[in-house]
Write an enzyme that holds these catalytic residues in place. Structure first.
Site, PDB file in Angstrom:
ATOM      1  N   THR A 125       0.807  -1.226   0.000  1.00 38.01           N
ATOM      2  CA  THR A 125       0.000   0.000   0.000  1.00 38.01           C
ATOM      3  C   THR A 125       0.843   1.280   0.000  1.00 38.01           C
ATOM      4  OG1 THR A 125      -1.682  -1.222   1.210  1.00 38.01           O
ATOM      5  CG2 THR A 125      -1.852   1.175   1.289  1.00 38.01           C
ATOM      6  N   ILE A 156       1.635   0.052   6.885  1.00 35.98           N
ATOM      7  CA  ILE A 156       2.298  -1.251   6.824  1.00 35.98           C
ATOM      8  C   ILE A 156       2.317  -1.912   8.215  1.00 35.98           C
ATOM      9  CG2 ILE A 156       4.414  -2.494   6.192  1.00 35.98           C
ATOM     10  CD1 ILE A 156       2.825  -1.055   3.832  1.00 35.98           C
ATOM     11  N   GLY A 345     -25.582  -3.949  27.072  1.00 36.35           N
ATOM     12  CA  GLY A 345     -26.131  -2.622  27.359  1.00 36.35           C
ATOM     13  C   GLY A 345     -25.015  -1.642  27.697  1.00 36.35           C
ATOM     14  N   GLU A 369      -6.217  -6.080   3.869  1.00 34.17           N
ATOM     15  CA  GLU A 369      -6.071  -7.135   2.844  1.00 34.17           C
ATOM     16  C   GLU A 369      -7.177  -7.025   1.788  1.00 34.17           C
ATOM     17  OE1 GLU A 369      -4.421 -10.846   3.630  1.00 34.17           O
ATOM     18  OE2 GLU A 369      -3.323 -10.182   5.398  1.00 34.17           O
TER      19      GLU A 369
HETATM   20  N1  CAA Z   1      -3.698 -14.181  -9.206  1.00 40.15           N
HETATM   21  C1  CAA Z   1      -2.846 -14.067 -10.254  1.00 40.15           C
HETATM   22  N2  CAA Z   1      -2.904 -13.032 -11.122  1.00 40.15           N
HETATM   23  C2  CAA Z   1      -3.854 -12.105 -10.947  1.00 40.15           C
HETATM   24  C3  CAA Z   1      -4.770 -12.174  -9.889  1.00 40.15           C
HETATM   25  C4  CAA Z   1      -4.680 -13.272  -9.000  1.00 40.15           C
HETATM   26  N3  CAA Z   1      -5.517 -13.414  -7.981  1.00 40.15           N
HETATM   27  N4  CAA Z   1      -5.596 -11.117  -9.952  1.00 40.15           N
HETATM   28  C5  CAA Z   1      -5.230 -10.396 -11.014  1.00 40.15           C
HETATM   29  N5  CAA Z   1      -4.156 -11.000 -11.613  1.00 40.15           N
HETATM   30  C6  CAA Z   1      -3.483 -10.555 -12.834  1.00 40.15           C
HETATM   31  C7  CAA Z   1      -4.514 -10.519 -13.961  1.00 40.15           C
HETATM   32  O1  CAA Z   1      -4.614 -11.772 -14.573  1.00 40.15           O
HETATM   33  C8  CAA Z   1      -3.968  -9.449 -14.871  1.00 40.15           C
HETATM   34  O2  CAA Z   1      -2.936  -9.976 -15.680  1.00 40.15           O
HETATM   35  P1  CAA Z   1      -3.193 -10.273 -17.285  1.00 40.15           P
HETATM   36  O3  CAA Z   1      -3.623  -8.943 -17.857  1.00 40.15           O
HETATM   37  O4  CAA Z   1      -1.866 -10.743 -17.746  1.00 40.15           O
HETATM   38  O5  CAA Z   1      -4.255 -11.282 -17.341  1.00 40.15           O
HETATM   39  C9  CAA Z   1      -3.300  -8.481 -13.911  1.00 40.15           C
HETATM   40  O6  CAA Z   1      -3.046  -9.205 -12.705  1.00 40.15           O
HETATM   41  C10 CAA Z   1      -4.159  -7.285 -13.621  1.00 40.15           C
HETATM   42  O7  CAA Z   1      -5.376  -7.712 -13.031  1.00 40.15           O
HETATM   43  P2  CAA Z   1      -6.689  -6.832 -13.025  1.00 40.15           P
HETATM   44  O8  CAA Z   1      -6.946  -6.322 -14.397  1.00 40.15           O
HETATM   45  O9  CAA Z   1      -7.748  -7.621 -12.344  1.00 40.15           O
HETATM   46  O10 CAA Z   1      -6.241  -5.595 -12.072  1.00 40.15           O
HETATM   47  P3  CAA Z   1      -7.142  -4.412 -11.527  1.00 40.15           P
HETATM   48  O11 CAA Z   1      -6.238  -3.289 -11.303  1.00 40.15           O
HETATM   49  O12 CAA Z   1      -8.354  -4.195 -12.354  1.00 40.15           O
HETATM   50  O13 CAA Z   1      -7.748  -4.981 -10.145  1.00 40.15           O
HETATM   51  C11 CAA Z   1      -7.704  -5.534  -7.820  1.00 40.15           C
HETATM   52  C12 CAA Z   1      -7.065  -5.635  -9.209  1.00 40.15           C
HETATM   53  C13 CAA Z   1      -8.434  -6.843  -7.556  1.00 40.15           C
HETATM   54  C14 CAA Z   1      -8.643  -4.381  -7.604  1.00 40.15           C
HETATM   55  C15 CAA Z   1      -6.448  -5.406  -6.925  1.00 40.15           C
HETATM   56  O14 CAA Z   1      -5.836  -4.157  -7.170  1.00 40.15           O
HETATM   57  C16 CAA Z   1      -6.721  -5.578  -5.462  1.00 40.15           C
HETATM   58  O15 CAA Z   1      -6.820  -6.699  -4.970  1.00 40.15           O
HETATM   59  N6  CAA Z   1      -6.772  -4.446  -4.737  1.00 40.15           N
HETATM   60  C17 CAA Z   1      -6.830  -4.474  -3.288  1.00 40.15           C
HETATM   61  C18 CAA Z   1      -5.435  -4.375  -2.743  1.00 40.15           C
HETATM   62  C19 CAA Z   1      -5.318  -4.945  -1.380  1.00 40.15           C
HETATM   63  O16 CAA Z   1      -5.899  -5.972  -1.076  1.00 40.15           O
HETATM   64  N7  CAA Z   1      -4.527  -4.283  -0.556  1.00 40.15           N
HETATM   65  C20 CAA Z   1      -4.302  -4.756   0.749  1.00 40.15           C
HETATM   66  C21 CAA Z   1      -2.933  -4.379   1.184  1.00 40.15           C
HETATM   67  S1  CAA Z   1      -2.185  -5.526   2.239  1.00 40.15           S
HETATM   68  C22 CAA Z   1      -2.759  -5.224   3.776  1.00 40.15           C
HETATM   69  O17 CAA Z   1      -3.792  -4.687   4.008  1.00 40.15           O
HETATM   70  C23 CAA Z   1      -1.882  -5.799   4.770  1.00 40.15           C
HETATM   71  C24 CAA Z   1      -1.989  -5.446   6.154  1.00 40.15           C
HETATM   72  O18 CAA Z   1      -1.585  -4.408   6.595  1.00 40.15           O
HETATM   73  C25 CAA Z   1      -2.489  -6.479   7.073  1.00 40.15           C
END
Ligand code: CAA
Length: 388
Positions: A125, A156, A345, A369
């Site tokens: 992030t 983070i 309550g 996540e």
């Molecule tokens: N596995 C493998 N490859 C994947 C995948 C997966 N699950 N998901 C996407 N991809 C690949 C796709 O196949 C694509 O590749 P190709 O074009 O070659 O096919 C590429 O990645 C791009 O994918 P998208 O077009 O789906 O990407 P997007 O930008 O439209 O969307 C999203 C992706 C799902 C929104 C993603 O950005 C997402 O999950 N966002 C949320 C981020 C997140 O979870 N952050 C949390 C941070 S960690 C945290 O919180 C930790 C903590 O502190 C505890």
């Protein structure tokens, strides 16, 4: 597919439950109040081998797999969500190495992380790349046998206390998310500093911080996979760790339910225990049903993902179950903790009782996540798009 907990996993649940009740529960309120990382509990979990449950034995773990990680996190979260994050964040931080590391990288890093000697963190992030993880601006420029990392990460978990960070940066900004790459960064690399530590609503005691990279040289040998693999590694990691957050949510909800049920047995109003009022019984029945449904979905996802390779499961199937488990369980945790506060309550609102803490802790499970809006988006895409 049905799943069944093995005898070994049932035993693990019992052992962790006892440890959580004896050693973690008495510390839970203070961890929240003081917002200080419980180093003693990290040592305890490390000594019990709980930080390496997801790591194969050949790399120093116990090789028990994702269902075991979920069980451990669930049982600890029943009494302290903050303490359960010690295990969940370690799994998240090391997962990119497990998934994409070379043999050399795995041998170098995984044993120390599995034993808990070293702490790790997952650094994806950024201030302008939250849900839109593909728009990362941290840059990694190759110069000789190092990459120079420049940029900023935020929110983070374990920031500032971790020894090893899996960091996502762009090696080719012109290619968008296809230009992202993943690196292993150690805490003492020059040009790497930790910024502001956040003050949070919940999961206090689990540090959340900013990371700053200023021409930080990272050995080229620390690139995970190939240049451009970063986004895929991040998504594959989250597919495998979102059920762990689901398990954390189930634990928080179960802890709140148990406390509220006991309270209603003891609390007397209108001349009888409030548990005898059907209005409250119906509330508790709904809460228990939701918790059990969430638990089943979490372990179904964990077992499915654990066996995905042998079953030849598609990425879509894995992502769908993973997102469903976190989405459903975290929404349940929020509903159940709000209702548990209500059952107590006025007492539920007071700091002397654990329920307001559990309610505050539950909220983050709907956010980190990947927010639950992102989980819905992932689930919907797997329904609508053709399998790749
Ligand atoms: N596995 C493998 N490859 C994947 C995948 C997966 N699950 N998901 C996407 N991809 C690949 C796709 O196949 C694509 O590749 P190709 O074009 O070659 O096919 C590429 O990645 C791009 O994918 P998208 O077009 O789906 O990407 P997007 O930008 O439209 O969307 C999203 C992706 C799902 C929104 C993603 O950005 C997402 O999950 N966002 C949320 C981020 C997140 O979870 N952050 C949390 C941070 S960690 C945290 O919180 C930790 C903590 O502190 C505890």
């Amino acid at each position: 597919m049905v799943y069944q907990l093995t005898e070994e996993l049932e035993m693990l649940r019992q052992v962790v439950r006892r440890m959580a009740e004896e050693k973690v529960a008495p510390r839970a309120a203070a961890i929240d109040e003081e917002d200080a990382y419980p180093w003693d509990l990290k040592e305890l979990f490390a000594a019990q081998g709980l930080l390496g449950a997801g790591v194969p034995e050949e790399y120093g773990g116990t090789g028990q797999g994702l269902p075991a990680v979920c069980l451990i996190v669930e049982e600890i979260a029943r009494v302290s969500a903050s303490a359960s994050l010690i295990v969940a964040a370690q799994e998240l931080g090391l997962m990119p190495i497990l998934l994409a590391g070379t043999e050399e990288q795995k041998k170098k890093y995984l044993p120390g992380l599995a034993s808990g000697e070293r702490i790790c963190a997952f650094a994806l992030t950024e201030p302008n790349a939250g849900s839109d993880a593909g728009s990362i601006r941290t840059r990694a420029r190759r110069e000789g046998d190092v990459y120079l990392l420049s940029g900023q990460k935020c929110f983070i978990t374990n920031g500032g206390i971790a020894d090893v960070y899996t960091v996502f940066a762009s090696t080719d900004p012109g290619r968008g998310l296809k230009g992202l790459s993943a690196f292993i960064v150690e805490k003492d690399y020059p040009g790497f500093t930790v910024g502001k530590k956040e003050r949070k609503m919940g999961v206090r005691g689990s540090p959340t911080a900013e990371l700053i990279f200023e021409d930080c040289p990272v050995p080229a040998a620390n690139l995970l996979g190939k240049e451009g693999d970063g986004f895929k590694i991040a998504m594959m990691t989250l597919d495998r760790t979102r059920p762990v957050i689901g398990a954390q949510a189930v634990g928080i909800a179960q802890g709140a339910l148990d406390y509220a049920v006991n309270y209603t047995r003891e609390r007397v109003q209108f001349g009888r225990p409030i548990a005898s009022f059907q209005g409250l019984q119906f509330m508790m029945a709904d809460m228990a049903t939701r918790v059990e449904a969430a638990r089943q979905l979490v372990y179904r996802a964990a077992f499915f993902i654990e066996d995905a390779a042998t079953r030849g499961a598609s990425t879509g199937e894995i992502s769908r179950l993973s997102s469903m488990s976190k989405l459903f369980a975290s929404d349940v945790a929020m509903q159940v903790t709000v209702d548990a506060v209500q059952l107590l309550g006025g007492y539920g609102y007071m700091r002397e009782y654990p329920l307001e803490r559990m309610m505050r802790d539950a909220k983050i499970t709907q956010i980190y996540e990947g927010t639950n809006q992102i989980q819905r988006l992932v689930i919907a895409r797997t329904l609508l798009e053709k399998e790749k």
